[in-house]
Design an enzyme around this catalytic site. Structure first.
Site: not given
Lengths: 480, 1512
Positions: B22, B259-260, B503, B918, B969
């Site tokens: 929030c 918030n969190g 893998m 990435e 991962k």
């Protein structure tokens, strides 16, 4: 894994064969020694794959990447241990295995594969040389008695396993010495016989009783064995050779390969041959019918005996020089395999059909053949052969050796007396627990599977031993 | 007890998993003067935070909003007067704000309860007031459906003891409230759903509901009454992951808004329960038990926090004091911290564990109002103080327009710091002052020094009694395999780290394995995704801590020196010697009792249960005897004695102690032969152990060393040290992937999901753990233990020669089963190379059979077929189906150019999609090749490293994929070592060759769900034509996260299975994090459907998909699209070497080595063959099931059967009802995607900019634009930049073509993805993420020209600036927040001060800091350079020296610096720059150059090469 980039840096290297002139003058091992360090280097080419195809390609499931690494690192004790977890006799397979593992080695996808068999052999030899291979008698006996009939690789493996499991095992062998085809079928230059004796020493020390010269079903009634033993394991091999029933077959000078090879091995072993007719290639034109390994063994033996000429002929077409496209990696490649024997002086012909033998004075003198064309079968299935018109020819032949494989176990005697059921190919039928149709009688090796490779026989012997053990215990086996 | 209308737990949906986040804020008059203006302003703040909240399927129903204020006495008095209620003087009465059911009978019944309890507590019921509701308020239909009747109850102070403190009435009201809440528990579930006490206090009053921001005031006319006055008003805009009507979960709560996310909630709740037994306070007297539970089950993390805080405050601690206990600073590794303050934290560490997680918490008790940040500063909070004495604090700056000349101070909350206003004293008390005061309350330091005993200070105990049984037998007994020894233990000692693999995981699930599996393996690690960030335990080590204490914990409500009479451990892995020290302690209350967890082996499988009963009894007896440390030991195993699986023993005892109210009387220490790898230790600690002694691991390592098998390492101490170090590092990684920083809060937090344990086992021994498919019972667990025991003692020769082969990590014929075997790999390769469908069928048959042979959950499914299949040619053609297929995100860098482009070409030919992974993409691939092939990846991934993510990259996407986690991962970052970064990779990643590239574990612009919504918004602005997808990994709760993501306007959500692959990851992550996609996908489908969100988002799944059957099952469970990664790689030639991390791939796939790449033989056609095979197989199954279109299959779980499938003794207990649950929703609720998302980009400021810039586009003539801006104008510049990239390519426009001048406070992501040719000048201030992904151009932010602020002392921009910037320049006149220039790889920036973690992960570019930096500057900085003006001379204590050195400047540096400062002065009129330039020589002496070691080496090499080329 010891060396990550080993396969990138090093080429495959194997021990060198001794020069032809030198090696055909004796019956000793074919290869020159290979330096320990070089072997370790070779072992470093192993990539320790996440999915080791070699390990799966090997019928025994040898833990190849594991002991490759131990060998690379010079950890011989660990290597010996890892090797013996799956294989009772790595020194046998290390010498004579066709190395299915190497055919499926991942390095072999685009390079020469790792010299796995050589690593195996070396580990075994290091094991003996360093005193790492010692008798491992059972800690306690079960009191159960087992007769293992037939001392080829299956019988030996099963006998050793069952002995170690604590059973009292007698291994029966009709020949003078134990070892089966290892001793009598394979020429000494491929497998020196002291190697078998060395292993037998260990087995005897573990408590195995070996009774040689006893032909069960002939010299010794099976019924008696059954009475004396709690279980019987048949490992008598598939000794019935495939014949060539064509005109002239009854001429003298035509022999099954095993008669010829067996006699030479017995000769070298100092056995008494005085009561039988010598089969010798010396000064003869030798034709070997059959293009497989046994044929090659006949070639090498003939050369060493001093044949005038040696010709090997094969019904099937000549395989391609390299891996055939139909058998891509990691399949066992269809390809031309030249053995050491072929370098020693012989001519080879493929796509040859033998029509009849021609003789003189009741002895074979010529072999009449015709050339074949092999064609793809449109409807799938086996390729079709047709004789090529006007291609008939003949070969000088005063010793013909039939090396066309084996059809089944010998039925007379043992098997008939036991009345075990056979399968459609004439092998002894066993269930998935290696038991024959007769309760308490088990079978393994070629006798149950038909002719096959030494490593498969060892595997069969080991697996059968597990089942025999489990059956005797009425529960779980203690064997691996 | 609540208004809560979350659906009941059903299928895989569990309301406990809901998250929220929030925007928070408050407005306060510092002098305490009350006014109505404060309330109006707070409401304005709220409205301007709207974008931080969310709406669900119903656009008028917000997730919740509310306002907390001081009790408005005058207003209430007037109102009461009208109602004939006589209010006592202010302070002598309280008001309860109560939600009641609309049903009059029920309402009456509740009211009677309330009245009775008030009377019972001796207080006066003064009367009820129905809170007026505006009939015109437009609230959504969902909110309306559960709208309560809102009442205020007035309670007068009645019977009062003679001497009372000022909190007496508050406490009494608390007791009344808790008693009412407990009393209504007797009502039925439906009835309870409509009751909630929002607040009950004599000091504060709370108005809240299920609103959008602007609805709060509209709904409650009270709030608009001028008489309604307060000195502060605290507001909150909620963003929840669901769309369910939940009036009670709106914030604020009674004391806080938050918030969190509290990651350690499960543990915190358990520990709070555990404390209840010893709670005692004269303030509450004997009636304490009536208040329990302090923290009830089933409320949100924030609500739980609020409960605990409220309790601490009412029982006597001040509000700031309680906050310091619950959210302590990162004191453990903070050497500069005042020793008294450290001692305070250390002392309180023995009383309460941290409530760990990202948090910005605003708190108030009516007198104090303040806010604090978590130790890592992961949530934003900015404040402004005005000349008129107002303080406005909010998640963002600029939520209220304040004239520039009014500004006195712009500030921000800093990590671990507190900001408090004392409304009585009328002043701000800063962090230092308030803490100093609290720390001095008691002689905490003396107490700690005198009582807390460091482990090292304990005398040695007796020597360890050697075990009698042979080592190997014991190794069998504890299930060690050859792999454990040689792949896990030995490498840990050799490298000091957990071993890395690659893998995915294709081995059988524990519950499906034939082999005796350790109980540990039935648990999967949970990890943070979206709703909170994982932490980087290496680069942000300063917040991490393994510190823990042993001994009983005292009464939470008291403070005595005895509270800290404990043993202090710096980390939890004990050597034998350490353990003997503890065992030998004889001093009360720390005496240790060793309890054997062995039981008779001949007791059989049933014996385990009795053994647990006996153990728990012994625990009780020991506790009664006053032992403070319990050592659970499995030493002494033998043929006759078998150990209870240590995890069962530990957790069982932990929960036994919790249940019996004795958990706090002793710490659990575990002495075990079973624990060996990181995951084992994490589990033991996660289920209650404070410390673990892995004696077998030590013994096996010593044995290895003795046999020379540890690479020459001989020294036993060194071996143990390295092993412990590796385990410690690994544990920190496990904690941090959940966003947890400290061992103390991880302990007992149960951050795991059980897969394959039956409910009885879980309920009894792992209480509170999620386990959704049932599974093995206690007997089966015992059977596995017995099987291990048999290995050791049955006399089997199989186990005499060595340990079990394992086969977990590598295929072994006699080992664990895998899906990828020599057979399946070779069949697939042959099939696709020879284009032989027959061979492929053989492959898929083998796979499906293996699957059935119990490798996967889906293997146990049966598909329902129709009696008459439909003709195959009526089924959707394969050419259509293949468009639903995508290949996995594998970066160019992790795989070779050849492998990467082959996949891209194949997918483009098919009409499917490949993924960049990435690592950016070479722009050369954006153009089709002459032969028509197109090597562009349709999916452009945006991952945490942001490598190569530029405006140009994004506009060349068909799909932009935000990777939150990856199956192999999840919750971890990655690293591409410098030696792998060659020229091409460096170019595509916008970095320097040879420089290590680190991907941080979190996206530094996503710490929370509303942040993700912001990133989606950013990307959509750059490229409105492309869809945005979000990749999540299956774990429990992924469905609720997905719901939040759908509300954040993702177009597609990818649920990746936990088995997915990787180029490099710690083995324990590959194996033990994440769950099968079957579970994750089904949960997501169910949750989205329940929320009516499914219709606007597509679902994709991946993770070891291989066959047509896999695709069909995925579709039936809810997926519309399907991802494949390993299988296409195998088609390209991968043979599952699992050596990707070594770069020695022998088939040229996962390598950059030229020679190896030449061996690559994959072809696009092979890949195409594969996908067509799969599609054909799908069609065959569709025909058999009677489907013509795949869309019709989506979500049809009822066509999956599991009967008859399960034959295996272990798998028999499995129950797939939850997976196969189909939510019962009306037919108008979509169960697949039927409509696009509304991204809300139709009115952005950039549309105006683009209009105005059209002229510049056409003739490239410079133009200038002037516009006002405010915080709701977000992502300004991104769409303009995207348009320029699209039209003009990577180089953009000539410099200075478009110049924009803004005035005001810019919203988040100002200047994101800015490009060449665009200059953005802002007068005012900006929020977070300025210059995110900037690829070129210029950004200037300076205070407004009318502002009188001293710029260099005030905050001007927010957190996480220039994240992943690849070029351009930025000038900030003022101070920036945390993580300035994080992962910058090319931008130049000047700033006048930064917060913590400046220049983190930077790989290129130049940063000049003309003021202070926070701590941990340059952590993970591998490239680029920073110049810091170190006027105070303390920089050397603030930077992180791991990868950089401090150096003097050379001439070239000086030149560069001078140029940047001159520009800074020119653009911002900076006083600091002016001063420095005027005193250049003197200033130069104060500048420090921060240079990455590796970068310097690479630059030197480059220079040498260049010189050689010149001379040569």
């Amino acid at each position: 894994m010891g060396k990550i980039t080993g396969f990138m840096e090093l080429e495959r290297a194997t021990p060198a064969l001794r020069p032809v002139a030198e090696r055909i003058a004796d019956w000793d091992a074919l290869y020159k020694p290979f330096a320990e360090e070089r072997l370790q280097e070779q072992a470093s080419r192993c990539m320790d794959c996440g999915v080791p195809f070699c390990h799966n390609g090997c019928s025994l499931g040898n833990l190849i990447p594991v002991w490759n690494d131990w060998a690379y690192r010079g950890e011989w004790a660990l290597a010996v241990e890892a090797l013996h977890r799956t294989n009772n006799f790595p020194e046998f397979t290390g010498h004579i295995c066709p190395a299915l593992c190497e055919a499926s080695c991942v390095v072999g996808i685009n390079q020469e594969p790792v010299t796995i068999r050589e690593v195996e052999r070396t580990i075994a030899e290091q094991g003996f040389a360093r005193g790492l291979i010692v008798p491992r008698p059972p800690q306690e006996l079960t009191g159960k008695r087992v007769a293992v009939i037939g001392s080829g690789p299956a019988g030996l493996a099963a006998a050793q396993q069952l002995t170690r499991a604590g059973h009292t095992v007698t291994l029966y062998e009709k020949a003078a010495h134990a070892g089966g085809l290892l001793r009598y079928g394979i020429p000494a230059f491929k497998l020196e016989k002291h190697i078998i004796d060395r292993r037998l020493q260990q087995m005897l020390a573990e408590g195995l009783t070996v009774r040689t010269g006893v032909h069960v079903g002939v010299d010794l009634p099976v019924a008696q064995l059954r009475q004396e033993n709690d279980a019987i394991l048949l490992t008598g091999g598939a000794e019935q050779p495939r014949d060539l029933p064509i005109p002239g077959r009854s001429l003298s000078g035509i022999h099954f390969a095993m008669e010829f090879l067996g006699q030479q091995n017995r000769r070298l072993g100092g056995e008494d041959l005085s009561r039988e007719q010598a089969i010798l290639a010396t000064d003869r034109h030798v034709v070997v019918v059959g293009g497989g390994d046994t044929g090659a063994d006949c070639v090498g033996t003939s050369v060493r005996q001093g044949a005038k000429s040696v010709t090997q002929i094969e019904l099937l077409p000549k395989p391609p020089k390299d891996r055939a496209p139909e058998t891509p990696w990691p399949l066992w490649p269809m390809q031309l395999r030249l053995s050491s024997s072929h370098q020693e002086g012989c001519s080879q012909e493929w796509s040859i059909l033998t029509k009849y033998f021609e003789g003189e004075d009741d002895r074979v003198r010529r072999l009449h053949c015709v050339r074949l064309r092999w064609q793809e079968n449109e409807g799938g299935g086996r390729p079709q052969m047709t004789e090529i018109a006007d291609s008939a020819f003949s070969l000088d032949a005063d010793l013909v050796l039939l090396a066309m494989g084996f059809v089944s176990p010998v039925k007379s005697g043992l098997l008939e007396e036991l009345a075990v059921a056979l399968d459609e190919r004439g092998n002894v039928r066993v269930n998935d627990r290696y038991m024959t149709s007769v309760e308490g009688v088990f079978a393994a090796g070629d006798m149950a599977t038909g002719q096959s490779l030494v490593l498969k026989a060892i595997y069969g012997g080991r697996q059968a031993a597990r089942e025999v053990d489990a059956w005797l215990r009425g529960g779980e086996t203690v064997l691996p | 007890m609540m208004q809560n209308s979350l659906p009941d737990k059903q299928g895989l949906y569990d309301p406990f998993l809901e998250h929220d986040a929030c925007g928070i804020g408050f407005v306060a008059s510092i002098d305490g003067k009350k006014s109505h203006g404060i309330i109006s302003m707070a409401l304005e703040v709220l409205v301007n935070l709207t974008h931080r909240g969310a709406t669900g399927a119903d656009p008028l129903t917000g997730d919740g909003a509310g306002l907390l204020m001081q009790l408005p006495d005058a207003f209430l008095r007037a109102e009461c007067k009208a109602l004939k209620i006589n209010l006592p003087p202010e302070g002598r009465y309280g008001v309860g704000m109560i939600f009641l059911p609309k049903n009059p009978h029920l309402q009456d019944s509740y009211r009677r309860h309330v009245e009775q309890i008030i009377a019972d507590e001796g207080q006066q019921l003064l009367g009820w007031r129905a809170v007026p509701i505006s009939p015109d308020a437009q609230i959504g239909y969902t909110a309306k459906a559960s709208e309560p009747a809102v009442f205020q109850v007035f309670i007068g102070q009645g019977i009062t003891p003679d001497e009372v403190d000022e909190l007496w009435l508050e406490r009494k009201l608390f007791v009344i409230r808790r008693r009412i809440e407990n009393a209504v528990l007797g009502y039925s579930k439906e009835e309870v759903k409509s009751f909630h006490i929002a607040s009950m206090s004599s000091r504060t009053l709370l108005y809240k509901g299920m609103f959008l921001a602007e609805q709060v005031a509209a709904y409650y006319p009270d709030l608009s009454e001028p008489a309604m006055v307060s000195a502060f008003a605290m507001v909150h805009q909620r963003y929840s992951t669901n769309t369910f009507p939940t009036w009670d979960l709106a914030h604020p709560f009674r004391m806080i808004c938050h918030n969190g996310e509290i990651n350690t909630l499960r543990g915190n709740i358990n520990w709070m329960h555990a404390r209840e037994a010893v709670l005692a306070s004269p303030l509450f007297g004997d009636g304490m038990k009536r208040l329990f539970p302090i923290v009830p089950e089933g409320i949100s993390d924030s609500a739980s926090f609020d409960r605990a805080l409220e309790f601490l405050v009412l029982s006597g601690r001040s509000l700031p004091h309680a906050m310091m206990m619950m959210i302590p600073e990162a004191w453990e590794n903070h050497r500069q911290m005042d020793p008294d303050r450290r001692a305070f934290y250390q002392y309180h560490g023995s009383i309460m564990e941290p409530w760990d997680g990202p948090a910005a918490v605003a708190f108030t008790d009516g007198r104090y109002i303040g806010a604090t940040l978590d130790r890592n500063g992961l949530r934003p909070a900015r404040y402004l103080i005005t000349k008129s004495g107002l303080c406005i604090l909010a998640s963002e700056a600029g939520t209220i327009a304040v004239p520039p000349e009014e500004e006195v101070q712009h500030g921000r909350l800093q990590p671990g710091r507190m900001f408090v206003i004392d409304l009585q004293q009328g002043r701000i008390i800063d962090d230092g002052e308030i803490k100093a005061e609290i720390v001095a309350r008691q002689p905490y330091r003396q107490w700690v020094e005198e009582n807390l005993i460091p482990l090292d200070a304990l005398p040695d105990g007796m020597p360890v009694v050697e075990e009698q049984e042979p080592l190997q037998a014991r190794a069998h007994l504890f299930g060690y395999t050859e792999e454990d020894i040689h792949l896990i233990l030995a490498p840990m000692v050799q490298t000091g780290e957990e071993p890395v693999g690659s893998m995915g995981n294709d081995a059988a699930l524990a519950v499906l394995s034939d082999r005796p599996v350790l109980l540990f393996n039935y648990f999967k690690q949970l990890f943070a995704q979206v709703t909170n960030p994982p932490i980087d335990p290496i680069r942000e080590e300063l917040v991490m801590s393994l510190y823990t204490q042993l001994g009983p914990a005292g009464n939470l409500l008291a403070e005595t020196p005895d509270h800290v009479r404990r043993i202090g451990l710096s980390q939890p892995i004990l050597t034998n010697r350490d353990l003997e020290k503890i065992r030998a302690v004889t001093m009360d209350p720390l005496r240790a009792k060793t309890l054997s967890i062995l039981y008779p082996a001949d007791a059989g499988p049933e014996g385990l249960k009795q053994a647990m009963v006996r153990l728990c009894n012994e625990v009780s007896v020991s506790l009664a005897a006053g032992y403070g440390v319990l050592i659970l030991s499995d030493r002494g195993c033998s043929a006759a004695r078998i150990p209870i699986p240590v995890l069962l023993a530990t957790s069982g005892v932990h929960h036994h102690m919790i249940r019996s109210g004795s958990r706090n009387q002793a710490s659990i220490v575990v002495e075990t032969g079973e624990a060996r790898e990181v995951n084992h230790f994490a589990l033991l600690v996660g289920y209650g152990a404070s410390a673990v002694n892995p004696y077998m691991a030590f013994e096996l390592l010593t044995d290895l060393a003795g046999r020379q098998l540890l690479g020459g390492e001989q020294d036993p101490e060194q071996i143990r040290y390295r092993y412990i170090k590796a385990i410690n590092k690994g544990m920190l990684k496990v904690f941090s992937k959940m966003g947890i920083s400290t061992l103390r809060s991880y302990c007992g937090a149960q951050i795991f999901e059980a897969v394959g344990l039956d409910r009885h086992v879980v309920e009894r021994y792992f209480t509170g753990t999620v386990s959704r498919i049932e599974g093995i019972n206690l007997e089966a667990i015992a059977k596995d233990a017995l099987r291990r025991h048999q290995r050791a003692y049955s006399g089997s020769l199989a186990y005499q020669d060595g340990l079990d082969v394992g086969g977990e990590y590598k295929f072994r014929r006699d080992g664990e089963r895998h899906m990828w075997t020599p057979t399946t790999i070779s069949l697939l390769q042959r099939a696709t190379r020879e284009n032989d469908y027959g061979l492929f069928k053989e492959f898929s048959r083998t796979i499906d059979e293996q699957s059935q042979a119990l490798c996967t959950l889906r293997g146990l499914f049966r598909l329902k077929r129709v009696p008459t299949p439909i003709p195959l040619d009526e089924v959707e053609p394969a050419s259509e189906l293949v468009k639903r297929f995508v290949t996995g995100a594998m970066s160019f860098g992790s795989i070779s150019k050849e492998a990467h482009e082959t996949l891209a070409i194949a997918m483009n030919r098919l009409g499917g999609r490949s993924n960049t992974g990435e690592g950016g993409e070479d722009p050369q691939r954006f153009k089709p090749r002459p032969n028509g092939d197109f090597a562009r990846s349709a999916i452009k991934q945006v991952a945490s490293g942001r490598f190569g993510v530029s405006s140009h990259y994004l506009v060349n996407a068909t799909e932009m994929q935000i990777k939150i986690a990856q199956g192999a991962k999840p919750g971890e970052g990655g690293q591409l070592p410098g030696h792998k970064v060659n020229e091409v990779i460096a170019r595509t990643r916008n970095t320097t060759p040879g420089v290590t590239l680190i991907s941080p574990p979190p996206h530094h612009d996503i710490y929370s769900i509303e942040d993700l919504a912001q990133l989606i918004f950013d990307l959509k602005n750059v490229n409105p034509a492309a869809r945005v997808s979000v990749k999540l990994v299956a774990e429990v709760g992924v469905g609720t996260v997905a719901a939040g993501v759908a509300k954040g306007h993702a177009d597609m959500i990818l649920i990746a299975g936990g088995d997915g692959g990787t180029g490099a990851s710690p083995l324990s992550s590959i194996k033990h994090a994440g769950i099968p996609w079957e579970l994750g996908l089904a949960e997501t489908q169910q949750t989205l459907v329940l929320n009516d969100l499914r219709g606007r988002v597509r679902l994709q799944t991946d993770g070891q998909l291989r066959t047509g059957r896999d695709v069909v099952i995925a579709a039936l469970l809810g997926a519309e699209e399907f991802g494949f990664a390993t299988a296409p790689l195998v088609v390209e030639g991968c043979v599952m070497m699992r050596k990707c991390h070594l770069g020695t791939c022998p088939t040229g796939i996962a390598t950059q080595d030229l020679a190896l790449r030449k061996k690559f033989t994959g072809e696009p056609q092979h890949v195409i063959n594969f996908f067509y095979f799969v599609a054909n197989e799908v069609r065959e199954i569709m025909a058999a099931m009677g489907f013509r279109r795949l869309d019709d299959m989506v979500g049809r779980v009822e066509l999956i059967r599991t009967e008859q499938a399960v034959k295996h003794w272990k798998a028999m207990g499995l129950d797939f009802t939850t997976i196969l649950h189909k939510p019962d929703v009306p037919s108008n609720i979509a169960t697949r995607c039927i409509q696009p998302q509304d991204h809300g980009i139709d009115h952005v400021l950039d549309l105006k900019l683009m209009d105005l810039a059209e002229r510049a586009f056409n003739n490239k003539k410079p133009i200038e634009i002037r516009l006002p801006i405010q915080n709701t104008d977000r992502t300004v510049g991104a769409m303009l930049g995207g348009e320029i990239s699209k039209r003009f390519g990577v180089d953009g426009l000539p410099a200075e073509t478009i110049t924009c001048h803004f005035e005001g406070v810019a919203g988040q992501s100002f200047g994101a993805f800015n490009v060449n040719g665009v200059s953005l000048h802002l007068q005012g201030a900006a929020n977070d993420y300025v210059g995110k992904g900037m690829s070129g151009g210029r950004i200037v932010v300076r205070p407004h020209r009318h502002s009188a602020l001293v710029a260099e002392e005030n905050i001007i921009v927010g957190n996480t600036l220039l994240y992943g910037a690849t070029g351009g320049e930025a000038y900030f006149r003022g101070i920036a927040g945390e993580r300035f220039a994080v992962r910058n790889s090319g931008a130049s920036a000047v700033v006048e001060g930064v917060g913590d973690h400046g220049c983190e992960y930077m790989t290129g570019g130049v940063v000049v800091v003309l003021g202070r930096t926070g701590r941990n500057f340059a952590a993970g900085m591998s490239g680029g350079v920073a110049f810091v003006y170190d006027r105070r001379g303390d920089f050397s204590a603030l930077y992180n020296p791991a990868m950089v050195t401090l150096q003097p400047m050379d001439d070239a540096d000086e030149k560069q610096l001078r140029r940047l400062l001159e520009r800074h002065r020119a653009y911002t009129e900076s006083a600091v720059a002016t001063h420095i330039l005027a005193h250049w020589q003197a200033a130069m002496a104060l500048f420090v150059k921060v240079m990455p070691v590796e970068y310097q080496r690479v630059l030197a090499q480059l220079k040498a090469v260049r010189e050689r080329e010149q001379h040569g």
